[in-house]
Write an enzyme that holds these catalytic residues in place. Structure first.
Site, mmCIF file in Angstrom:
data_model
loop_
_atom_site.group_PDB
_atom_site.id
_atom_site.type_symbol
_atom_site.label_atom_id
_atom_site.label_comp_id
_atom_site.label_asym_id
_atom_site.label_seq_id
_atom_site.Cartn_x
_atom_site.Cartn_y
_atom_site.Cartn_z
ATOM 1 N N TRP A 153 0.865 -1.184 0.000
ATOM 2 C CA TRP A 153 0.000 0.000 0.000
ATOM 3 C C TRP A 153 0.903 1.235 0.000
ATOM 4 O O TRP A 153 1.859 1.292 0.771
ATOM 5 C CB TRP A 153 -0.931 0.052 1.229
ATOM 6 C CG TRP A 153 -1.632 1.373 1.257
ATOM 7 C CD1 TRP A 153 -2.655 1.761 0.432
ATOM 8 C CD2 TRP A 153 -1.322 2.505 2.077
ATOM 9 N NE1 TRP A 153 -2.989 3.072 0.694
ATOM 10 C CE2 TRP A 153 -2.189 3.546 1.697
ATOM 11 C CE3 TRP A 153 -0.387 2.745 3.087
ATOM 12 C CZ2 TRP A 153 -2.158 4.809 2.297
ATOM 13 C CZ3 TRP A 153 -0.354 3.996 3.689
ATOM 14 C CH2 TRP A 153 -1.242 5.011 3.302
ATOM 15 N N LYS A 160 -6.999 2.324 -2.956
ATOM 16 C CA LYS A 160 -7.661 3.247 -2.038
ATOM 17 C C LYS A 160 -8.308 4.347 -2.853
ATOM 18 O O LYS A 160 -7.866 4.645 -3.960
ATOM 19 C CB LYS A 160 -6.587 3.809 -1.111
ATOM 20 C CG LYS A 160 -7.086 4.716 -0.026
ATOM 21 C CD LYS A 160 -6.025 4.855 1.054
ATOM 22 C CE LYS A 160 -6.460 5.872 2.082
ATOM 23 N NZ LYS A 160 -5.624 5.872 3.262
ATOM 24 N N ASP A 194 -9.472 -3.440 1.199
ATOM 25 C CA ASP A 194 -9.667 -2.848 2.531
ATOM 26 C C ASP A 194 -11.052 -2.216 2.505
ATOM 27 O O ASP A 194 -11.332 -1.363 1.653
ATOM 28 C CB ASP A 194 -8.559 -1.810 2.780
ATOM 29 C CG ASP A 194 -8.671 -1.122 4.134
ATOM 30 O OD1 ASP A 194 -9.786 -0.683 4.488
ATOM 31 O OD2 ASP A 194 -7.646 -0.989 4.826
ATOM 32 N N HIS A 236 -11.758 1.500 1.978
ATOM 33 C CA HIS A 236 -11.134 2.156 0.831
ATOM 34 C C HIS A 236 -12.031 2.354 -0.379
ATOM 35 O O HIS A 236 -11.550 2.495 -1.498
ATOM 36 C CB HIS A 236 -9.892 1.391 0.416
ATOM 37 C CG HIS A 236 -8.767 1.545 1.388
ATOM 38 N ND1 HIS A 236 -7.482 1.149 1.121
ATOM 39 C CD2 HIS A 236 -8.736 2.091 2.636
ATOM 40 C CE1 HIS A 236 -6.708 1.421 2.159
ATOM 41 N NE2 HIS A 236 -7.453 1.983 3.090
ATOM 42 N N HIS A 281 -8.248 -6.450 4.186
ATOM 43 C CA HIS A 281 -8.004 -5.669 5.388
ATOM 44 C C HIS A 281 -9.381 -5.364 5.946
ATOM 45 O O HIS A 281 -10.100 -4.527 5.400
ATOM 46 C CB HIS A 281 -7.290 -4.348 5.063
ATOM 47 C CG HIS A 281 -5.809 -4.444 5.160
ATOM 48 N ND1 HIS A 281 -4.988 -3.380 4.941
ATOM 49 C CD2 HIS A 281 -5.015 -5.496 5.487
ATOM 50 C CE1 HIS A 281 -3.726 -3.766 5.113
ATOM 51 N NE2 HIS A 281 -3.721 -5.040 5.439
ATOM 52 N N ASP A 300 -12.326 6.651 5.748
ATOM 53 C CA ASP A 300 -11.481 5.495 6.056
ATOM 54 C C ASP A 300 -10.888 5.668 7.454
ATOM 55 O O ASP A 300 -9.685 5.798 7.629
ATOM 56 C CB ASP A 300 -10.373 5.423 4.989
ATOM 57 C CG ASP A 300 -9.428 4.258 5.204
ATOM 58 O OD1 ASP A 300 -9.877 3.232 5.750
ATOM 59 O OD2 ASP A 300 -8.246 4.386 4.832
ATOM 60 N N ASP A 343 -10.761 3.752 10.091
ATOM 61 C CA ASP A 343 -10.159 2.609 10.782
ATOM 62 C C ASP A 343 -10.626 2.438 12.220
ATOM 63 O O ASP A 343 -9.831 2.195 13.121
ATOM 64 C CB ASP A 343 -8.622 2.672 10.693
ATOM 65 C CG ASP A 343 -8.128 2.380 9.287
ATOM 66 O OD1 ASP A 343 -8.369 1.258 8.811
ATOM 67 O OD2 ASP A 343 -7.531 3.267 8.651
ATOM 68 N N ASP A 385 -7.213 -4.447 10.027
ATOM 69 C CA ASP A 385 -6.531 -3.158 9.864
ATOM 70 C C ASP A 385 -7.374 -2.047 10.482
ATOM 71 O O ASP A 385 -8.225 -1.470 9.818
ATOM 72 C CB ASP A 385 -6.294 -2.878 8.366
ATOM 73 C CG ASP A 385 -5.510 -1.587 8.145
ATOM 74 O OD1 ASP A 385 -4.920 -1.072 9.106
ATOM 75 O OD2 ASP A 385 -5.486 -1.099 7.000
HETATM 76 C C1 RNT Z 1 -4.068 2.768 4.623
HETATM 77 C C2 RNT Z 1 -4.107 1.306 4.401
HETATM 78 C C3 RNT Z 1 -2.955 0.528 4.952
HETATM 79 C C4 RNT Z 1 -2.549 0.916 6.357
HETATM 80 C C5 RNT Z 1 -1.613 -0.055 7.032
HETATM 81 C C6 RNT Z 1 -0.960 0.536 8.224
HETATM 82 O O1 RNT Z 1 -5.196 3.414 4.249
HETATM 83 O O2 RNT Z 1 -5.308 0.791 4.865
HETATM 84 O O3 RNT Z 1 -3.242 -0.815 4.861
HETATM 85 O O4 RNT Z 1 -3.656 1.079 7.179
HETATM 86 O O5 RNT Z 1 -0.728 -0.561 6.125
HETATM 87 ZN ZN ZN Z 2 -5.500 -1.333 4.813
#
Ligand code: RNT
Ligand code: ZN
Length: 411
Positions: free
Chosen positions: A180, A222, A253, A256, A280, A288, A290, A320
Site C-alpha cells: 500500500w 484506495k 480494505d 477504501h 483488510h 477510512d 479505521d 486493519d
Molecule cells: C491505509 C491502508 C494501509 C494501512 C496499514 C498501516 O489506508 O489501509 O493498509 O492502514 O498498512
Molecule cells: Zn489497509
C-alpha cells in the site's frame, strides 16, 4: 428450552462442524493497533493520509512494550492467529541510524520470528512501509518523478520481498506481502497518467524476481486519504488490472471505497477470476477512519461470502484498524473477536438451503428463512467456542488489571 445444538439442527446446521471449522481459519492480526502505527524506525509520527486519533494512556513505545501488549491481547483472542508486521517495526539494534529502509534484511526481523514462535502463531505476514519517512517527496514514493526517490522505495520493496520469503520459510507457510502506498494529490492534478505509469514500472521492478513459493504479493487500492483528496495513484482500477495482468493478489480494505460500495460484494467478483483475495477488515465511519471492527451487518456479509463460497483458504483475512481513544488492547481484542464472531455466524447459516431457494426462485421462502435464522441462539454457540478455547466473554476485567499494573506505569 431446546439447547442450541438442536435449535440449529432444526435448520440442518451442525454446530460441531461450525466450531471446528472456525478454529482452523487463520486471521492475520496487525501489530500496529498497539502503538498507533508509529513503528520503531524513527519517524515518530504518522503520515501518508492515514490518522490515528485519541490519546489513551499506555501506547507501546518500544519492542518490549509492544511484545508485552501483543502477548496480553493475543492471549484473549480465540482461534488461529498470524501476526501482520510492517517493515517500520524492524528491530535495528546496532544498525539503528546506520541502515535505512532500503537496507533492511531478515536479520532485523528475527526477533519477531522468535516471538511469533513463542506464541505458537501460524505465521507472519509482511508490509513494506511506504509512509512516515522523509523520503516521501511531495507525498509520493513509488510514483515519484524523482528517480532517487523512486529507486529508494523500489529497493525497500525488493528488500521486503526477500524478508518475506524468509518469514514464509520460517513458518512453512507463505507470507502475504501487501503493498500500500500513500501516493496522491490534495488538489487537481495536471497529470494523472504519469504517476500511474511510474508506479507500474516500480511494481514490476519490485516483483522482478520474488520467491513464488513463499511469498504472496498483494496490492491494496484506495480512493482517497486525508490531505490526498483529489487523486490516488493506486486506485482500484489501476491495481485490479495490475494484479490480473501480473498474476498477483488484490487486497481489499473495506475502508477504501465509496461508502455505498461493499467489499462483501467484491469478494465473489474477484473469486470469479483469482485464486486468492486478501482482505483488510476495518470499519470506516464516514471515511477510512479505521474504527475498531464490530460485529455488524457488513462484517457478517463479508464473512458469509468467505464461508458460503468455500473460500476460507482463498480469502486471506487480515485486520486493519487503529483506535487510540480507548484501551488499545481492548480495541485489538474486540476487533479480532468480532471477526471470529462473524465467521461463526456465517458458519451457522443454512447456506446450502438458502442457495437452493434462490436458485429455485422462491424468494418468499428465502426471506422467511433469512429472517428466522437471525434469532437462533448464536450467543450460546459463541460461548461454547470461547470455553473450548479456554476463554470467557470477560475481556474487560483482565484488560483493566493489565491497565492498572502495566499501562499506567508508562509515563
Ligand atoms: C491505509 C491502508 C494501509 C494501512 C496499514 C498501516 O489506508 O489501509 O493498509 O492502514 O498498512
Ligand atoms: Zn489497509
Amino acid at each position: 428450552m431446546t439447547d442450541h445444538r438442536s435449535a440449529y439442527a432444526a435448520f440442518g446446521v451442525d454446530t460441531e462442524a461450525a466450531l471446528s471449522r472456525l478454529a482452523s481459519i487463520p486471521v492475520s492480526i496487525h501489530c500496529w493497533q498497539g502503538d498507533d502505527v508509529i513503528g520503531f524506525d524513527g519517524a515518530g509520527s504518522l503520515s501518508g493520509g492515514i490518522q490515528t486519533t485519541g490519546n489513551y494512556m499506555g501506547r507501546a513505545r518500544n519492542f518490549e512494550e509492544l511484545k508485552s501488549d501483543i502477548r496480553e491481547a493475543f492471549s484473549l483472542m480465540p482461534g488461529k492467529k498470524r501476526l501482520n508486521l510492517h517493515a517500520s517495526y524492524a528491530i535495528l539494534g546496532e544498525d539503528a541510524g546506520r541502515v535505512d529502509r532500503d537496507g533492511y534484511t531478515f536479520k532485523h526481523f528475527i526477533p519477531w520470528v522468535e516471538f511469533a514462535k513463542e506464541l505458537d502463531l501460524d505465521g507472519i505476514d509482511f508490509n513494506p512501509t511506504f509512509f512516515a519517512h522523509p523520503n516521501m517527496k511531495d507525498g509520493l514514493t513509488l510514483s515519484s518523478p524523482q528517480e532517487s526517490v523512486r529507486s529508494f522505495w523500489v529497493e525497500h520493496g525488493r528488500r521486503c520481498m526477500e524478508i518475506a520469503a524468509e518469514l514464509g520459510k520460517a513458518f512453512g507457510k507463505p507470507c502475504l506481502v501487501n503493498i500500500w502506498i500513500p501516493d496522491g494529490f490534495k488538489d487537481v492534478p495536471a497529470d494523472r497518467l504519469g504517476p500511474r505509469l511510474r508506479l507500474k514500472r516500480s511494481l514490476d521492478e519490485i516483483l522482478e524476481n520474488y520467491d513464488r513459493e513463499w511469498v504472496i504479493p498483494a496490492v491494496e487500492s484506495k480512493v482517497f486519504g486525508i490531505g490526498v483528496e483529489s487523486y490516488t495513484v493506486g486506485s482500484n482500477e489501476f491495481y485490479q488490472n495490475y494484479a490480473a495482468k501480473r498474476g498477483i493478489c488484490c487486497l481489499l480494505d473495506n475502508g477504501h471505497y465509496h461508502p455505498l460500495e461493499y467489499v462483501s460484494d467484491k469478494i465473489p467478483a474477484l473469486l470469479s477470476f483469482y485464486d486468492r483475495v486478501a482482505l483488510h477488515v476495518t470499519r470506516g465511519v464516514r471515511w477510512d477512519s479505521d474504527h475498531v471492527v464490530l460485529f455488524e451487518d457488513e462484517l457478517k456479509e463479508i464473512a458469509k461470502e468467505i464461508v458460503r463460497n468455500d473460500a476460507t483458504e482463498k480469502v486471506l483475512i487480515g485486520l486493519d484498524y487503529f483506535d487510540a481513544s480507548i484501551n488499545r488492547i481492548f480495541a485489538w481484542v474486540t476487533g479480532q473477536r468480532s471477526m471470529q464472531k462473524a465467521l461463526l455466524y456465517a458458519l451457522l447459516l443454512p447456506n446450502e438451503e438458502m442457495k437452493r431457494l434462490q436458485d429455485a426462485g422462491d424468494f418468499t421462502a428465502l426471506m422467511d428463512l433469512q429472517e428466522r435464522v437471525k434469532t437462533l441462539p448464536f450467543g450460546a454457540v459463541w460461548e461454547e467456542y470461547l470455553t473450548r478455547q479456554g476463554l470467557t466473554d470477560d475481556v474487560l476485567s483482565r484488560i483493566r488489571s493489565y491497565e492498572r499494573t502495566v499501562l499506567k506505569e508508562r509515563v
